[in-house]
Design an enzyme around this catalytic site. Structure first.
Site, PDB file in Angstrom:
ATOM      1  N   ALA A 101     107.699  36.311 106.456  1.00 51.77           N
ATOM      2  CA  ALA A 101     108.004  34.758 105.871  1.00 51.77           C
ATOM      3  C   ALA A 101     107.396  33.612 106.658  1.00 51.77           C
ATOM      4  O   ALA A 101     106.716  33.976 107.983  1.00 51.77           O
ATOM      5  CB  ALA A 101     110.022  34.952 106.764  1.00 51.77           C
ATOM      6  N   GLY A 144     108.115  39.989 105.903  1.00 51.59           N
ATOM      7  CA  GLY A 144     108.969  40.146 104.533  1.00 51.59           C
ATOM      8  C   GLY A 144     107.505  40.262 103.573  1.00 51.59           C
ATOM      9  O   GLY A 144     108.597  40.949 102.620  1.00 51.59           O
ATOM     10  N   GLU A 147     108.699  43.983 103.328  1.00 49.61           N
ATOM     11  CA  GLU A 147     110.106  44.081 102.641  1.00 49.61           C
ATOM     12  C   GLU A 147     109.712  43.366 101.366  1.00 49.61           C
ATOM     13  O   GLU A 147     110.896  44.266 100.441  1.00 49.61           O
ATOM     14  CB  GLU A 147     111.112  43.275 103.196  1.00 49.61           C
ATOM     15  N   GLU A 167     108.962  41.689 113.254  1.00 49.12           N
ATOM     16  CA  GLU A 167     109.866  41.294 113.880  1.00 49.12           C
ATOM     17  C   GLU A 167     110.363  41.938 115.137  1.00 49.12           C
ATOM     18  O   GLU A 167     110.481  39.607 116.113  1.00 49.12           O
ATOM     19  CB  GLU A 167     111.610  41.296 113.119  1.00 49.12           C
TER      20      GLU A 167
END
Length: 293
Positions: A101, A144, A147, A167
């Protein structure tokens, strides 16, 4: 001469009218594609029925910002409505599928803001798409990015791809499926190791765990994904979507409830013309001609 000029003028006006009408029936994503800031789109395959979405933030290693995810959701809306698109591929660059992200964008967020804005809700569009989505992963698929790949139905990886959920090193946890989808795919022990250490795994390791379906040379990744999309597109789009829904149901319910759902969906195919055509073609020893109904 005046009559000839008039004929040519009328002909030109007619051709302009035809061109105008044709431009109106072109799927919306073609005209919108030029306005995308963070993605590129194209149709691929012999029948141009495989949509390829390329994440395009090279300087940020395709970090997933809000703008990119909104553009991705928008183009998926278009492709889902387009009857000519049978399968969708999401890919990045050879260096990075998506390195995570956008941390700079995320850093100022507060808990109230996350709750009130339903932060990351836009990310769920990929997982909700009815058409099959293939992730073609080269380079880094971290946080992300990993994911996002797991939201897709099938993952093909280049031989240099790296997967991870780092993360924990940022003082937070995965927020878009890293602790949930990953655990269902690779099991509790390996998911715990990846999420609690932030360590990356190679494409080969990911394939052994079942996270990845196939590993191919990096320069052949997208072409192999397109071949897969074409193979899926050779079947009935209607039945493909029913089959996808049935497989996904296995992750959402008990075995007995899943078996019941599968059986009822199997029964439902007997109300379709494509089931009749498929079985008739098999009996008659000829290729099936599916009509998607």
């Amino acid at each position: 001469m005046a009559n000839i000029a008039k004929i040519f003028t009328n002909r030109a006006q007619y051709m302009l009218q035809v061109a105008a009408k044709q431009s109106q029936i072109v799927p919306r994503f073609y005209s919108a594609a030029a306005n995308f800031e963070f993605i590129k789109t194209e149709l691929a395959g012999a029948n141009k029925n495989v949509a390829v979405i390329t994440l395009n933030r090279p300087k940020a290693l395709n970090a997933l910002c809000n703008g990119l995810m909104k553009e991705l959701s928008s183009v998926l809306d278009d492709y889902e409505k387009d009857k000519n698109v049978a399968a969708i591929i999401i890919t990045g660059s050879e260096k990075a599928f998506a390195a995570g992200a956008d941390i700079k964008e995320m850093q100022p967020n507060t808990y109230p803001h996350c709750i009130l804005s339903n932060f990351l809700n836009d990310w769920t569009r990929v997982a909700k798409c009815q058409k099959p989505i293939i992730a073609a992963v080269n380079g880094y698929a971290l946080g992300g990015g990993c994911e996002l790949a797991m939201m897709c139905d099938i993952i093909y990886a280049g031989d240099k791809a790296k997967f991870g959920q780092p993360e924990i090193a940022l003082g937070t946890i995965p927020g878009a499926g890293g602790t949930q989808r990953l655990t269902r795919v690779v099991g509790k022990s390996k998911a715990m190791e990846m999420c609690l250490t932030g360590n990356m795994i190679s494409a080969e390791e990911a394939e052994k765990m079942g996270l990845v379906s196939k590993v191919v040379p990096a320069d052949k990744l997208v072409s192999e994904a397109i071949k897969l999309g074409e193979k899926i597109g050779s079947h009935s789009n209607l039945i493909v979507q029913l089959c996808k829904e049935s497989v996904n149901t296995a992750y959402e319910t008990t075995l007995q409830e899943g078996l019941k759902f599968e059986r009822r969906t199997f029964h439902a195919t007997f109300s379709t013309n494509d089931r009749k055509e498929g079985m008739t073609a098999f009996v008659e020893k000829r290729p099936a001609k599916f009509s998607n109904n």
